[in-house]
Design an enzyme around this catalytic site. Structure first.
Site, PDB file in Angstrom:
ATOM      1  N   GLU A  20      56.032 -20.107 -98.852  1.00 49.97           N
ATOM      2  CA  GLU A  20      54.752 -19.455 -98.536  1.00 49.97           C
ATOM      3  C   GLU A  20      53.627 -20.052 -99.389  1.00 49.97           C
ATOM      4  O   GLU A  20      53.861 -20.355-100.550  1.00 49.97           O
ATOM      5  CB  GLU A  20      54.858 -17.945 -98.802  1.00 49.97           C
ATOM      6  CG  GLU A  20      55.694 -17.280 -97.747  1.00 49.97           C
ATOM      7  CD  GLU A  20      55.785 -15.767 -97.905  1.00 49.97           C
ATOM      8  OE1 GLU A  20      54.938 -15.164 -98.587  1.00 49.97           O
ATOM      9  OE2 GLU A  20      56.708 -15.202 -97.326  1.00 49.97           O
ATOM     10  N   HIS A  78      53.349 -12.367 -93.935  1.00 53.65           N
ATOM     11  CA  HIS A  78      53.854 -11.472 -94.993  1.00 53.65           C
ATOM     12  C   HIS A  78      53.040 -10.164 -95.035  1.00 53.65           C
ATOM     13  O   HIS A  78      52.401  -9.852 -96.044  1.00 53.65           O
ATOM     14  CB  HIS A  78      53.823 -12.191 -96.355  1.00 53.65           C
ATOM     15  CG  HIS A  78      54.813 -11.629 -97.344  1.00 53.65           C
ATOM     16  ND1 HIS A  78      55.439 -12.367 -98.310  1.00 53.65           N
ATOM     17  CD2 HIS A  78      55.295 -10.367 -97.499  1.00 53.65           C
ATOM     18  CE1 HIS A  78      56.235 -11.609 -99.035  1.00 53.65           C
ATOM     19  NE2 HIS A  78      56.162 -10.372 -98.559  1.00 53.65           N
ATOM     20  N   ARG A  90      62.583 -11.836 -97.933  1.00 53.57           N
ATOM     21  CA  ARG A  90      62.038 -13.006 -98.622  1.00 53.57           C
ATOM     22  C   ARG A  90      62.447 -14.259 -97.855  1.00 53.57           C
ATOM     23  O   ARG A  90      63.600 -14.406 -97.436  1.00 53.57           O
ATOM     24  CB  ARG A  90      62.570 -13.087-100.057  1.00 53.57           C
ATOM     25  CG  ARG A  90      61.936 -12.111-101.036  1.00 53.57           C
ATOM     26  CD  ARG A  90      60.451 -12.424-101.307  1.00 53.57           C
ATOM     27  NE  ARG A  90      59.853 -11.530-102.270  1.00 53.57           N
ATOM     28  CZ  ARG A  90      59.215 -10.385-101.955  1.00 53.57           C
ATOM     29  NH1 ARG A  90      59.107 -10.011-100.686  1.00 53.57           N
ATOM     30  NH2 ARG A  90      58.676  -9.647-102.910  1.00 53.57           N
TER      31      ARG A  90
END
Ligand code: DGY
Length: 325
Positions: A267, A285, A238
């Site tokens: 993000e 991602h 993350r």
């Protein structure tokens, strides 16, 4: 009105599973991000929400869904969900562990190798027609991977899968750190070290920890300054585990050798300076992004919902609910 609120488009096979179980659903077929607190009608009726890691499911959303029994996240990470608020309200939260482990470990190694061997830069060079022949001092000299030391932060399923690749494929020494020693460490052949030692000793560092209060900004300028071997840092976990402003400084100042990033602090935005740094490889991602894996994730999320709405236990719960609704 539907009792299952599916926040984004999912695979047909997963929808078929709901049809087979005779369950009603509302499916966001447009597949555009939704502002969940504004989804009054869907929430009012929902007994289940099937969501993605981009959906913030907080207490406000839960309170707008009085019939909610389960929130099924289509991801292994669940930091997008207020799990404690769900438990207080008797709502089960589930995730999709296991099915994306190998896929994410593959991507981790792809980033590690790409950053170490400067694959993206070299590819751009070829495409620009700049290659004029083999030289001893070619412009894309990288660093060795084989036989080097990899420090893994978080020896869970994905960390373990990365360690196996490092040990068996690349003869690496693997160190790891985490909140507790991993039971599989001995048979695997990895060594538990303190976080500080891992920062000192690693040529590569790969993050496989969940995002929580303890791991948010685990990597700041302070930690980068401790990295004696100027490692390449890989993050497929993350984004907020790394303070991105500090990462940029560390890369600019040469405190670390490079970075392979699948995840970002805010993000979908990446720090604007990252794109200008040649020693960074970035992807959007895509750790679990193979068709087969994403399909398995969607199926698993739906299976959890079918189970709970059928009065059975969830298959992959992440919280403890005293009395299930
Ligand atoms: C997850 O599952 O948490 C990944 O970040 C996306 O697959």
């Amino acid at each position: 009105m539907s009792s299952i609120f599916i926040t984004r488009k999912i695979f047909d096979e997963a929808i078929a599973l709901l049809d087979g179980a005779g369950l009603d659903y509302w499916h966001n077929a447009a597949d555009t991000p939704l502002d969940l607190p504004k989804m009054g009608a869907q929430l009012a009726e929902a007994e289940a929400i099937i969501c993605l890691l981009t959906d913030k499911v907080d207490a406000q959303v839960m309170d707008a869904a009085p019939n909610l029994k389960i929130i099924a996240n289509t991801a292994v990470g669940y930091d997008n969900i207020d799990v404690a608020a769900a438990a207080e309200r008797g709502i089960i939260v589930t995730n999709t562990p296991g099915v994306l482990t190998e896929c994410t470990a593959d991507l981790t190694f792809a980033l590690l190798l790409a950053a170490a061997r400067r694959i993206v830069e070299a590819d751009a060079y070829m495409r620009a027609g700049k290659f004029e022949g083999w030289e001893l001092f070619q412009p894309h000299l990288g660093v060795d991977v084989y036989g080097k030391t990899l420090g893994i932060v978080g020896m869970g399923r994905i960390g373990t899968a990365v360690a196996r690749r490092a040990l068996h494929g690349f003869n690496m020494k693997v160190l790891y750190n985490g909140p507790r020693k991993a039971p599989q460490a001995k048979s695997l052949g990895v060594e538990y070290v303190s976080f500080l030692e891992l920062l000192f000793e690693s040529d590569f560092i790969s993050i496989h920890a969940p995002l929580n209060r303890a791991t948010r900004h685990m990597f700041t300028l302070h930690e980068f300054k401790m990295m004696k071997r100027k490692p390449i840092l890989i993050n497929t976990a993350r984004g907020p585990i790394i303070k991105e402003d500090d990462l940029v400084q560390a890369l600019q100042q040469g405190l670390i050798g490079g970075a392979g990033l699948d995840v970002f602090e805010e993000e979908p935005i990446a720090h604007p300076s990252l794109a200008g740094l040649p020693n960074v490889v970035m992807v959007p991602h895509i750790g679990s992004a193979t068709t087969a894996t994403r399909r398995r994730m969607a199926m698993m999320a739906v299976e959890n919902v079918v189970s709970v709405l059928g009065g059975r236990r969830p298959l992959n719960p992440v919280n403890r609910v005293l009395s299930q609704k």
